[in-house]
Design an enzyme around this catalytic site. Structure first.
Site, PDB file in Angstrom:
ATOM      1  N   ASP A 133     123.431 -49.077 -27.983  1.00  0.00           N
ATOM      2  CA  ASP A 133     122.499 -47.948 -27.835  1.00  0.00           C
ATOM      3  C   ASP A 133     122.129 -47.356 -29.197  1.00  0.00           C
ATOM      4  O   ASP A 133     122.143 -46.137 -29.378  1.00  0.00           O
ATOM      5  CB  ASP A 133     123.070 -46.875 -26.911  1.00  0.00           C
ATOM      6  N   LYS A 155     119.904 -45.817 -31.637  1.00  0.00           N
ATOM      7  CA  LYS A 155     118.657 -45.054 -31.616  1.00  0.00           C
ATOM      8  C   LYS A 155     118.882 -43.817 -32.469  1.00  0.00           C
ATOM      9  O   LYS A 155     120.032 -43.422 -32.715  1.00  0.00           O
ATOM     10  CB  LYS A 155     118.267 -44.681 -30.182  1.00  0.00           C
ATOM     11  N   ASN A 206     121.534 -41.123 -31.726  1.00  0.00           N
ATOM     12  CA  ASN A 206     122.958 -41.452 -31.816  1.00  0.00           C
ATOM     13  C   ASN A 206     123.437 -41.619 -33.249  1.00  0.00           C
ATOM     14  O   ASN A 206     124.512 -42.167 -33.494  1.00  0.00           O
ATOM     15  CB  ASN A 206     123.271 -42.719 -31.013  1.00  0.00           C
ATOM     16  N   ASP A 228     128.570 -41.167 -30.300  1.00  0.00           N
ATOM     17  CA  ASP A 228     128.385 -41.484 -28.885  1.00  0.00           C
ATOM     18  C   ASP A 228     128.657 -42.947 -28.559  1.00  0.00           C
ATOM     19  O   ASP A 228     127.755 -43.781 -28.566  1.00  0.00           O
ATOM     20  CB  ASP A 228     126.985 -41.076 -28.402  1.00  0.00           C
ATOM     21  N   THR A 253     118.836 -47.691 -24.056  1.00  0.00           N
ATOM     22  CA  THR A 253     117.627 -46.879 -23.957  1.00  0.00           C
ATOM     23  C   THR A 253     116.432 -47.825 -24.015  1.00  0.00           C
ATOM     24  O   THR A 253     116.292 -48.565 -24.995  1.00  0.00           O
ATOM     25  CB  THR A 253     117.580 -45.857 -25.112  1.00  0.00           C
TER      26      THR A 253
END
Length: 183
Positions: A109, A111, A114, A128, A145
């Protein structure tokens, strides 16, 4: 929330998750996995878990306090990033990913939301780990995502560590162009 140790005056962040929410959303396995991964990691570009605590109503993650701002907010304030800024953030994230991949952890994830940028020196911290997982060769869970997901995740045909680099490439495109390529 920000907490300060009475013993050593250090600042920590504490994340509390309601036991009711954990039961309702069946998050027991996810939280144990996140805890297990974070306890095995020690890298300057990755947030540190100090310890987990619990009481009758909550499970708590006591984390290193990061005085900074999400990269998501930083790029909205700065606007289009220069080539040098993009290389700096991209290279820093690559170092964190290489470390994770050597330990057989896939993040899944990447992005701007994060990634924290520290106020004092501008370096990044990956935060995270709710979607991270230890893998041997491949996995097939559809997770992440959508705008940042590699095609092989969306197709559900199995994937490996390379998907983290796809997501990073999407971020770097966003840094220099102001939007995601497949929005």
């Amino acid at each position: 929330s920000l907490v300060t140790s009475a013993k050593n005056k250090f600042n920590y962040a504490i994340k509390g998750i309601s036991r009711k929410q954990i039961d309702y959303e069946d998050l027991h396995q996810n939280l144990e996995l996140e805890r297990s991964i974070l306890l095995q990691i020690d890298h300057p570009f990755i947030v540190k878990l100090v310890k987990t605590l619990k009481d009758s109503k909550f499970i708590y993650f006591l984390m290193e306090y990061i005085e900074g701002k999400e990269l998501f907010d930083v790029i909205r304030e700065i606007g289009i990033l220069s080539k040098a800024q993009t290389q700096f953030y991209g290279g820093s994230i690559i170092l964190a990913l290489e470390y994770l991949h050597e330990k057989k952890f896939i993040y899944r994830d990447i992005k701007p939301e994060n990634i924290m940028v520290l106020y004092n020196n501008g370096y990044v911290k990956l935060i995270d780990f709710g979607t991270a997982k230890k893998i041997v060769a491949r996995t097939s869970t559809i997770i992440g995502t959508p705008y940042y997901m590699a095609p092989e995740i969306i197709l559900g045909q199995g994937y490996s560590f390379q998907v983290d680099f796809w997501s990073l490439a999407i971020c770097m495109y966003e840094f220099m162009c102001g939007r995601v390529p497949f929005g």
